[in-house]
Design an enzyme around this catalytic site. Structure first.
Site, PDB file in Angstrom:
ATOM      1  N   SER A 141     -10.110   7.935  20.567  1.00 34.83           N
ATOM      2  CA  SER A 141     -10.664   7.358  21.699  1.00 34.83           C
ATOM      3  C   SER A 141     -11.839   6.705  21.482  1.00 34.83           C
ATOM      4  CB  SER A 141     -10.269   7.942  22.800  1.00 34.83           C
ATOM      5  OG  SER A 141     -11.054   7.598  23.865  1.00 34.83           O
ATOM      6  N   TYR A 154     -11.489  16.548  26.636  1.00 29.02           N
ATOM      7  CA  TYR A 154     -10.811  15.356  26.131  1.00 29.02           C
ATOM      8  C   TYR A 154     -12.190  14.634  25.176  1.00 29.02           C
ATOM      9  CZ  TYR A 154      -8.371  10.648  25.897  1.00 29.02           C
ATOM     10  OH  TYR A 154      -7.966   9.520  25.368  1.00 29.02           O
TER      11      TYR A 154
HETATM   12  N1  LIG Z   1      -4.698   4.925  28.199  1.00 29.17           N
HETATM   13  C1  LIG Z   1      -6.036   4.953  27.887  1.00 29.17           C
HETATM   14  O1  LIG Z   1      -7.000   4.641  28.495  1.00 29.17           O
HETATM   15  C2  LIG Z   1      -6.481   5.239  26.540  1.00 29.17           C
HETATM   16  C3  LIG Z   1      -7.794   5.398  25.950  1.00 29.17           C
HETATM   17  C4  LIG Z   1      -8.268   5.737  24.850  1.00 29.17           C
HETATM   18  C5  LIG Z   1      -7.290   6.713  24.078  1.00 29.17           C
HETATM   19  N2  LIG Z   1      -5.932   6.843  24.285  1.00 29.17           N
HETATM   20  C6  LIG Z   1      -5.030   7.521  23.613  1.00 29.17           C
HETATM   21  O2  LIG Z   1      -4.159   6.805  23.316  1.00 29.17           O
HETATM   22  C7  LIG Z   1      -3.090   7.618  22.813  1.00 29.17           C
HETATM   23  C8  LIG Z   1      -1.816   7.392  23.678  1.00 29.17           C
HETATM   24  O3  LIG Z   1      -2.048   7.366  24.970  1.00 29.17           O
HETATM   25  P1  LIG Z   1      -1.235   6.518  26.153  1.00 29.17           P
HETATM   26  O4  LIG Z   1      -2.595   6.031  26.947  1.00 29.17           O
HETATM   27  O5  LIG Z   1      -0.535   5.658  25.679  1.00 29.17           O
HETATM   28  O6  LIG Z   1      -0.718   7.491  27.201  1.00 29.17           O
HETATM   29  P2  LIG Z   1       0.901   7.841  27.445  1.00 29.17           P
HETATM   30  O7  LIG Z   1       0.754   9.099  28.324  1.00 29.17           O
HETATM   31  O8  LIG Z   1       1.460   6.703  27.913  1.00 29.17           O
HETATM   32  O9  LIG Z   1       1.688   8.325  26.133  1.00 29.17           O
HETATM   33  C9  LIG Z   1       1.271   9.483  25.504  1.00 29.17           C
HETATM   34  C10 LIG Z   1       2.607  10.040  24.791  1.00 29.17           C
HETATM   35  O10 LIG Z   1       2.378  10.895  24.170  1.00 29.17           O
HETATM   36  C11 LIG Z   1       3.385  12.248  24.434  1.00 29.17           C
HETATM   37  N3  LIG Z   1       2.892  13.359  23.965  1.00 29.17           N
HETATM   38  C12 LIG Z   1       1.836  14.171  24.756  1.00 29.17           C
HETATM   39  N4  LIG Z   1       1.957  15.530  24.104  1.00 29.17           N
HETATM   40  C13 LIG Z   1       2.770  15.252  23.034  1.00 29.17           C
HETATM   41  C14 LIG Z   1       2.891  16.432  21.995  1.00 29.17           C
HETATM   42  N5  LIG Z   1       2.560  17.362  22.113  1.00 29.17           N
HETATM   43  N6  LIG Z   1       4.194  16.011  21.030  1.00 29.17           N
HETATM   44  C15 LIG Z   1       4.573  14.797  21.178  1.00 29.17           C
HETATM   45  N7  LIG Z   1       4.302  13.798  21.964  1.00 29.17           N
HETATM   46  C16 LIG Z   1       3.508  14.253  22.913  1.00 29.17           C
HETATM   47  C17 LIG Z   1       3.804  11.988  25.767  1.00 29.17           C
HETATM   48  O11 LIG Z   1       5.195  12.286  26.148  1.00 29.17           O
HETATM   49  C18 LIG Z   1       3.571  10.372  26.069  1.00 29.17           C
HETATM   50  O12 LIG Z   1       4.737   9.562  25.747  1.00 29.17           O
HETATM   51  C19 LIG Z   1      -3.488   9.065  23.251  1.00 29.17           C
HETATM   52  O13 LIG Z   1      -4.070   9.990  22.226  1.00 29.17           O
HETATM   53  C20 LIG Z   1      -4.653   8.907  24.175  1.00 29.17           C
HETATM   54  O14 LIG Z   1      -5.247   9.792  24.063  1.00 29.17           O
HETATM   55  C21 LIG Z   1      -5.688   6.318  25.656  1.00 29.17           C
END
Ligand SMILES: NC(=O)c1ccc[n+]([C@@H]2O[C@H](COP(=O)([O-])OP(=O)(O)OC[C@H]3O[C@@H](n4cnc5c(N)ncnc54)[C@H](O)[C@@H]3O)[C@@H](O)[C@H]2O)c1
Length: 264
Positions: A141, A154
């Site tokens: 991130s 986080y």
């Molecule tokens: N959305 C944002 O603004 C943002 C910004 C920077 C980084 N991220 C990162 O991007 C990645 C994806 O996030 P997103 O925004 O698509 O969120 P999201 O919640 O849509 O997707 C996350 C997915 O990870 C799965 N998950 C969680 N814990 C798990 C585990 N222990 N084992 C297997 N699967 C698991 C969840 O079921 C979910 O489907 C994450 O690592 C998040 O930290 C997101």
């Protein structure tokens, strides 16, 4: 030495693939000609639904990336039942722990944002090395390069994810394993659906759509770059932080004061 990753004909795994950024990456890899994409998620029903929507080159796998045995078994099962893995996108993540958070939130964040990548590398890298290489992408991130003012667990564990990705990139290059690290700012997904108008992530700029993040991933895989910054401003912020840490911290304190005032 690893270079660009070629998607056509490859087998890829995307954890956290049931929705958000992971699902968009899976869709993009399939559009770019991947032979198989494994949609891996803790949530079996959503992984199945996503794979069904993505078509017959997509396969669902349900396992917990924070459980080392489950990860090792999944790696073995996927390689036996689907194909040897060329690209693993270690993308699952959680938003846990407001402020300084609670111990269980630190533990969960540490497991999912750091140890999950360690467990995967332990199980997968020897296999990749034996066949001459592969590619590993860690979704960290921008909080892992800078900060997220709303959450210490986080921020700190995403810094760990960036550090681990760098370490893996250095130490495993000679085995032909390429590593990239995805560091987005805000993205419109389930994770951010509840963000208020004063969420600190909004400070960084406009939220992107998951498909735009997937475009950046595809471009970075093609050119072999380590850091994937879908929000170009993150590179500017990172440079400011590195150039003058005290000035950057002062700016962050002013931003936090503004956010706090807007919340009261
Ligand atoms: N959305 C944002 O603004 C943002 C910004 C920077 C980084 N991220 C990162 O991007 C990645 C994806 O996030 P997103 O925004 O698509 O969120 P999201 O919640 O849509 O997707 C996350 C997915 O990870 C799965 N998950 C969680 N814990 C798990 C585990 N222990 N084992 C297997 N699967 C698991 C969840 O079921 C979910 O489907 C994450 O690592 C998040 O930290 C997101």
């Amino acid at each position: 030495m690893p270079g660009p990753f070629s998607t056509p004909g490859s087998t890829a795994v995307v954890t956290g693939g049931a929705g958000g950024i992971g699902r968009a990456i899976a869709e993009r890899l399939l559009a770019d000609g991947a032979a198989h994409v494994v949609v891996a998620d803790l949530d079996a029903a959503r992984a199945e639904a996503a794979a069904a929507e993505l078509g017959d080159r997509a396969v669902a796998e349900a396992f917990d990336v924070a459980d080392e045995r489950a990860v090792a078994e999944a790696v073995a099962r996927i390689e036996e039942e689907v194909a040897p893995v060329d690209l693993w996108c270690s993308n699952a993540g959680v938003a846990a722990g407001a402020g300084l958070g609670e111990d269980r939130e630190w533990e969960l964040s540490w497991q999912v944002h750091v140890m999950a990548h360690v467990y995967t590398a332990r199980a997968l890298f020897p296999r990749m090395a034996e066949r001459g290489g592969g590619h590993f992408m860690v979704t960290a991130s921008a909080a892992g390069l800078l900060t997220n003012l709303d959450t210490a667990p986080y921020t700190v564990t995403k810094h760990g994810a960036v550090a681990l990705a760098e370490w893996l990139s250095i130490r495993h290059a000679e085995e032909g394993i390429g590593v990239s690290c995805l560091c987005p700012q805000g993205v419109n997904t389930a994770m951010t659906a509840g963000d208020s108008a004063t969420a600190s992530t909004r400070l960084g700029g406009a939220y992107l759509e998951p498909a735009e993040v997937a475009d950046s991933v595809a471009a970075a895989l093609r050119d072999g770059s380590f850091l994937i910054l879908p929000h170009p401003e993150a590179a500017v912020f990172e440079q400011r932080r590195a150039t003058d840490r005290d000035r950057w911290l002062a700016g962050m304190r002013r931003a936090w004061a503004k956010i706090s005032a807007a919340r009261t």
